[in-house]
Design an enzyme around this catalytic site. Structure first.
Site, short mmCIF file in Angstrom:
data_model
loop_
_atom_site.label_atom_id
_atom_site.label_comp_id
_atom_site.label_asym_id
_atom_site.label_seq_id
_atom_site.Cartn_x
_atom_site.Cartn_y
_atom_site.Cartn_z
N LEU A 38 0.81 -1.22 0.00
CA LEU A 38 0.00 0.00 0.00
C LEU A 38 0.84 1.26 0.00
O LEU A 38 1.93 1.32 0.56
CB LEU A 38 -0.93 -0.02 1.22
CG LEU A 38 -1.88 -1.22 1.26
CD1 LEU A 38 -2.76 -1.15 2.52
CD2 LEU A 38 -2.75 -1.30 0.01
N GLU A 40 0.21 5.91 -0.65
CA GLU A 40 -0.74 7.00 -0.38
C GLU A 40 -1.96 6.95 -1.31
O GLU A 40 -3.04 7.41 -0.93
CB GLU A 40 -0.05 8.36 -0.53
CG GLU A 40 0.57 8.86 0.75
CD GLU A 40 -0.45 8.98 1.90
OE1 GLU A 40 -1.53 9.58 1.72
OE2 GLU A 40 -0.17 8.45 2.99
N GLY A 41 -1.80 6.41 -2.51
CA GLY A 41 -2.95 6.29 -3.42
C GLY A 41 -4.03 5.42 -2.80
O GLY A 41 -5.21 5.79 -2.76
N HIS A 42 -3.61 4.25 -2.30
CA HIS A 42 -4.57 3.37 -1.63
C HIS A 42 -5.17 4.05 -0.40
O HIS A 42 -6.37 3.97 -0.15
CB HIS A 42 -3.89 2.07 -1.17
CG HIS A 42 -3.28 1.25 -2.26
ND1 HIS A 42 -1.92 1.09 -2.40
CD2 HIS A 42 -3.84 0.53 -3.25
CE1 HIS A 42 -1.67 0.30 -3.43
NE2 HIS A 42 -2.81 -0.06 -3.98
N LYS A 154 -6.55 6.22 -11.27
CA LYS A 154 -5.26 5.76 -11.78
C LYS A 154 -5.48 4.60 -12.75
O LYS A 154 -4.81 4.51 -13.79
CB LYS A 154 -4.37 5.32 -10.60
CG LYS A 154 -3.29 4.32 -10.89
CD LYS A 154 -2.11 5.00 -11.48
CE LYS A 154 -0.88 4.13 -11.70
NZ LYS A 154 -1.01 2.71 -11.80
N GLN A 158 -10.22 0.27 -15.65
CA GLN A 158 -10.70 -0.70 -14.65
C GLN A 158 -11.92 -0.14 -13.92
O GLN A 158 -12.90 -0.87 -13.67
CB GLN A 158 -9.56 -0.99 -13.67
CG GLN A 158 -9.94 -1.82 -12.48
CD GLN A 158 -8.73 -2.15 -11.64
OE1 GLN A 158 -7.93 -2.99 -12.01
NE2 GLN A 158 -8.57 -1.49 -10.51
N SER A 191 2.17 0.45 -6.75
CA SER A 191 2.97 -0.55 -6.04
C SER A 191 4.15 -0.97 -6.91
O SER A 191 5.22 -1.33 -6.40
CB SER A 191 2.12 -1.77 -5.69
OG SER A 191 0.98 -1.37 -4.97
P1 AMP Z 1 -4.00 -2.10 -6.70
O1 AMP Z 1 -3.54 -2.47 -5.34
O2 AMP Z 1 -2.93 -1.57 -7.58
O3 AMP Z 1 -4.84 -3.18 -7.35
O4 AMP Z 1 -4.99 -0.87 -6.52
C1 AMP Z 1 -6.06 -0.92 -5.62
C2 AMP Z 1 -6.89 0.33 -5.78
O5 AMP Z 1 -6.07 1.47 -5.53
C3 AMP Z 1 -7.45 0.51 -7.21
O6 AMP Z 1 -8.75 1.06 -7.12
C4 AMP Z 1 -6.49 1.49 -7.80
O7 AMP Z 1 -7.03 2.24 -8.86
C5 AMP Z 1 -6.19 2.38 -6.61
N1 AMP Z 1 -4.93 3.10 -6.81
C6 AMP Z 1 -3.72 2.58 -7.14
N2 AMP Z 1 -2.82 3.57 -7.29
C7 AMP Z 1 -3.48 4.73 -7.06
C8 AMP Z 1 -3.11 6.11 -7.07
N3 AMP Z 1 -1.86 6.51 -7.35
N4 AMP Z 1 -4.05 7.04 -6.78
C9 AMP Z 1 -5.33 6.67 -6.49
N5 AMP Z 1 -5.74 5.38 -6.47
C10 AMP Z 1 -4.84 4.44 -6.74
#
Ligand code: AMP
Length: 283
Positions: A38, A40-42, A154, A158, A191
């Site tokens: 995880l 900051e986006g998450h 991002k 999806q 990530s």
């Molecule tokens: P992931 O763990 O990459 O499958 O992402 C899980 C969730 O976090 C998904 O809804 C992604 O779109 C969101 N996410 C990943 N990176 C970012 C980011 N930089 N800013 C905002 N949301 C993000």
């Protein structure tokens, strides 16, 4: 204040008991599905959920079905203890961490395929990808039975695929998109950025800078296809090893656009060595 780690639910029955208790108490439940590692986006999604809901459930599940055999499933970063602390700091109230056998028990044979929006862009480059994503997200949404679920722009395509499947399958969870969180130099947090060495990390930031330059030209009225082609060439020149696409698309259908009289976004996917980066911005 030291925040204690939120409870972990390893099985669907543990998860269901907690969700039933929250719902039974009349609480609004928000859900944030992730693959962990995880950043900051998450955490921004957890905070958005916290602002709109009484309780926030996150999930951490690295979904094997969305990786092809040549992709990075086995080396995908995993950090359950670190994730748990980060989720606590963002106010998360529980974390669903099923293992692969819990999610896909022996004999599992269903696949969710969303046509239309899942076909272009990522769908062309990673034909296995959205089948895996749609299948796991449909399961997670049904399992979590939340009032609202939060996803990042991002992964804009999806987000559209998930909105479509929730509508089509009558999943009674509101799907909410949240803005992309970026590093100070504009690189979209991911990530997979952890794979980049120092040299690659510097080049990576150019992707967003070049997309912004492309948007400035489009707003000045430059030809869309010319801007796409020239941005593609510039991304390559900057040091990306391979560029999958630079594409201006309608923000709903993801089809090519002839003009900018409709809501549109610019999408990019490019490789630095073994690491694939994606980004997109509203025009
Ligand atoms: P992931 O763990 O990459 O499958 O992402 C899980 C969730 O976090 C998904 O809804 C992604 O779109 C969101 N996410 C990943 N990176 C970012 C980011 N930089 N800013 C905002 N949301 C993000």
């Amino acid at each position: 204040m030291v925040q204690s780690a939120p409870p972990l639910f390893r099985t669907l029955s543990e998860l269901r008991a907690q969700i039933a208790a929250w719902r039974g108490a009349g609480l609004r439940v928000g859900f944030v599905p992730t693959m962990g590692a995880l950043h900051e986006g998450h955490l921004s999604l957890v905070r958005a959920a916290k602002a709109q809901c009484d309780r926030v459930l996150a999930s951490v599940f690295v979904n094997p079905k969305q990786f092809s055999p040549t992709e990075d499933f086995s080396r995908y970063p995993r950090d359950e203890a670190g994730d748990s602390l980060k989720l606590a700091s963002a106010g998360c109230d529980g974390v669903y961490v099923p293992d692969v056998a819990e999610m896909y028990p022996q004999g599992f044979s269903t696949q969710v395929i969303v046509s239309g929006v899942s076909m272009p862009l990522e769908g062309e480059m990673r034909p296995h990808f959205f089948g895996g994503v749609a299948t796991v997200v449909a399961k997670l949404l049904i399992q979590a039975n939340a009032h609202a679920a939060f996803f990042g722009e991002k992964d804009y395509q999806q987000l559209l695929v998930i909105k479509r499947l929730a509508r089509d399958l009558n999943i009674d969870t509101e799907i909410i998109g949240c803005p992309t969180v970026r590093e100070a130099d504009g690189l979209a947090m991911s990530s997979r950025n952890a794979y980049l060495d120092a040299g690659e990390r510097q080049i990576a930031a150019q992707l967003n800078i070049l997309l912004r330059q492309a948007i400035a030209r489009l707003r000045d009225g430059d030809d869309i296809v010319a801007v796409e082609n020239e941005t593609f060439a510039k991304v390559k020149e900057t040091g990306f090893t391979c560029v999958d696409y630079i594409a201006v698309r309608d923000a709903e259908s993801l089809q090519p656009v002839q003009s900018l009289n409709q809501p549109a976004r610019i999408f990019a996917a490019a490789w630095l060595g073994q690491t694939r980066l994606i980004d997109n911005i509203e025009i």
